[in-house]
Design an enzyme around this catalytic site. Sequence first.
Site, PDB file in Angstrom:
ATOM      1  N   ILE A  16       0.850  -1.197   0.000  1.00  0.00           N
ATOM      2  CA  ILE A  16       0.000   0.000   0.000  1.00  0.00           C
ATOM      3  C   ILE A  16       0.886   1.246   0.000  1.00  0.00           C
ATOM      4  O   ILE A  16       0.583   2.243  -0.665  1.00  0.00           O
ATOM      5  CB  ILE A  16      -0.956  -0.031   1.216  1.00  0.00           C
ATOM      6  CG1 ILE A  16      -2.008  -1.143   1.031  1.00  0.00           C
ATOM      7  CG2 ILE A  16      -1.636   1.322   1.411  1.00  0.00           C
ATOM      8  CD1 ILE A  16      -2.982  -1.313   2.198  1.00  0.00           C
ATOM      9  N   ALA A  89       3.399   2.484   7.976  1.00  0.00           N
ATOM     10  CA  ALA A  89       4.205   1.277   8.239  1.00  0.00           C
ATOM     11  C   ALA A  89       3.468   0.337   9.180  1.00  0.00           C
ATOM     12  O   ALA A  89       2.929   0.774  10.204  1.00  0.00           O
ATOM     13  CB  ALA A  89       5.547   1.669   8.848  1.00  0.00           C
ATOM     14  N   THR A  92       2.229  -7.733  10.557  1.00  0.00           N
ATOM     15  CA  THR A  92       1.380  -8.711  11.251  1.00  0.00           C
ATOM     16  C   THR A  92       2.264  -9.795  11.878  1.00  0.00           C
ATOM     17  O   THR A  92       3.343 -10.098  11.361  1.00  0.00           O
ATOM     18  CB  THR A  92       0.409  -9.431  10.277  1.00  0.00           C
ATOM     19  OG1 THR A  92       1.183 -10.002   9.217  1.00  0.00           O
ATOM     20  CG2 THR A  92      -0.624  -8.487   9.708  1.00  0.00           C
ATOM     21  N   GLN A 147     -10.399  -9.534  14.597  1.00  0.00           N
ATOM     22  CA  GLN A 147     -10.160 -10.652  13.678  1.00  0.00           C
ATOM     23  C   GLN A 147      -9.563 -11.832  14.435  1.00  0.00           C
ATOM     24  O   GLN A 147      -8.614 -11.657  15.212  1.00  0.00           O
ATOM     25  CB  GLN A 147      -9.198 -10.217  12.555  1.00  0.00           C
ATOM     26  CG  GLN A 147      -8.692 -11.336  11.656  1.00  0.00           C
ATOM     27  CD  GLN A 147      -9.802 -12.065  10.906  1.00  0.00           C
ATOM     28  OE1 GLN A 147     -10.833 -11.474  10.557  1.00  0.00           O
ATOM     29  NE2 GLN A 147      -9.613 -13.354  10.667  1.00  0.00           N
ATOM     30  N   GLY A 149      -7.274 -14.467  15.441  1.00  0.00           N
ATOM     31  CA  GLY A 149      -5.829 -14.599  15.188  1.00  0.00           C
ATOM     32  C   GLY A 149      -5.078 -13.278  15.166  1.00  0.00           C
ATOM     33  O   GLY A 149      -3.888 -13.250  14.840  1.00  0.00           O
ATOM     34  N   TYR A 153      -2.685  -7.217  16.424  1.00  0.00           N
ATOM     35  CA  TYR A 153      -2.854  -6.306  15.277  1.00  0.00           C
ATOM     36  C   TYR A 153      -4.116  -5.450  15.445  1.00  0.00           C
ATOM     37  O   TYR A 153      -4.097  -4.227  15.252  1.00  0.00           O
ATOM     38  CB  TYR A 153      -2.932  -7.154  14.018  1.00  0.00           C
ATOM     39  CG  TYR A 153      -2.987  -6.402  12.708  1.00  0.00           C
ATOM     40  CD1 TYR A 153      -1.820  -5.973  12.079  1.00  0.00           C
ATOM     41  CD2 TYR A 153      -4.199  -6.157  12.074  1.00  0.00           C
ATOM     42  CE1 TYR A 153      -1.867  -5.312  10.859  1.00  0.00           C
ATOM     43  CE2 TYR A 153      -4.253  -5.497  10.857  1.00  0.00           C
ATOM     44  CZ  TYR A 153      -3.090  -5.081  10.254  1.00  0.00           C
ATOM     45  OH  TYR A 153      -3.135  -4.427   9.047  1.00  0.00           O
ATOM     46  N   GLY A 184      -9.617  -2.553   4.045  1.00  0.00           N
ATOM     47  CA  GLY A 184      -9.940  -3.959   4.229  1.00  0.00           C
ATOM     48  C   GLY A 184      -8.829  -4.810   3.633  1.00  0.00           C
ATOM     49  O   GLY A 184      -7.662  -4.405   3.601  1.00  0.00           O
TER      50      GLY A 184
END
Length: 247
Positions: A16, A89, A92, A147, A149, A153, A184
């Site tokens: 990104i 920046a 994960t 989320q 897992g 994050y 997303g």
Amino acid sequence: MSQQRVALVTGGTGGIGTAIVRQLAGMGFKVATNYRDEAKANAWRDKLAGEGVPVFIAKGDVSDPESCASMVREIEANVGPVDILVNNAGITRDSTFHKMTYQQWIEVVNTNLNSCFNVTRPVIEGMRARKWGRIVQISSINGQKGQYGQANYAASKAGMHGFTISLAQENARFGITVNTVSPGYVGTDMVMAVPEEVREKIVAQIPLGRLGKPEEIAHAVGFFLDDNASWITGANLAINGGHYMGW
Ligand code: CAA
């Protein structure tokens, strides 16, 4: 705009990040980013220069406050005072929480959230003194909805928007807007690292039926930097193909 504004995009060499760098250069800003791996960053910079996108690169680890202070000094000495900051920046270290190590927790929090302190702190006083600034946090859909897992994050990404809405209040009277973009699932290396069968199930939940494109996120960052966006501050713009529509 009498003088070319200077934009710092952290993590500009990533998926990104590269699209944001291209977008901002296309809007006429002078663009800088940080790197940790010099050889990789030089090759990336040369490739963009070949496309007519000049970028200044400075060594800097966003998880380390001292490294960020010297990175900002280097950029300001070579390119000029930072008017626009995109805290992009991020990393994960996915794991269900009951198996998560402290290392997985702290690396993510340091890189995604503490980086907002480390990079914004050295540029905010200059923006306030010059009475103009634009700050954009790149958060995530998973900071909004959580989320499986990603306790580390999601916590870091939710924290980024808390940072946005506080900074927005403190700095509005200095002509500084502070906003968040929450992408997303975008087709970058980070998302492609999710196991294929897990990823397919995630894509099946996206009403628009596909992963996002980095350019679609970069466009939204550009929107917040447009002169006509000067009355937008403290906002969170979700761009996720309809995957999460909470408001
Ligand atoms: N809901 C309910 N159950 C789930 C689940 C979910 N979403 N995901 C996994 N599970 C279940 C599995 O079915 C499995 O159940 P059984 O044991 O009954 O078979 C169990 O959880 C597996 O749990 P484990 O603790 O053993 O986990 P694992 O070691 O297999 O790995 C994981 C789990 C790390 C979460 C892995 O599934 C994963 O990587 N998931 C993707 C996480 C994700 O979306 N990451 C986003 C990365 S991209 C990004 O972050 C960019 C952005 O901003 C969007």
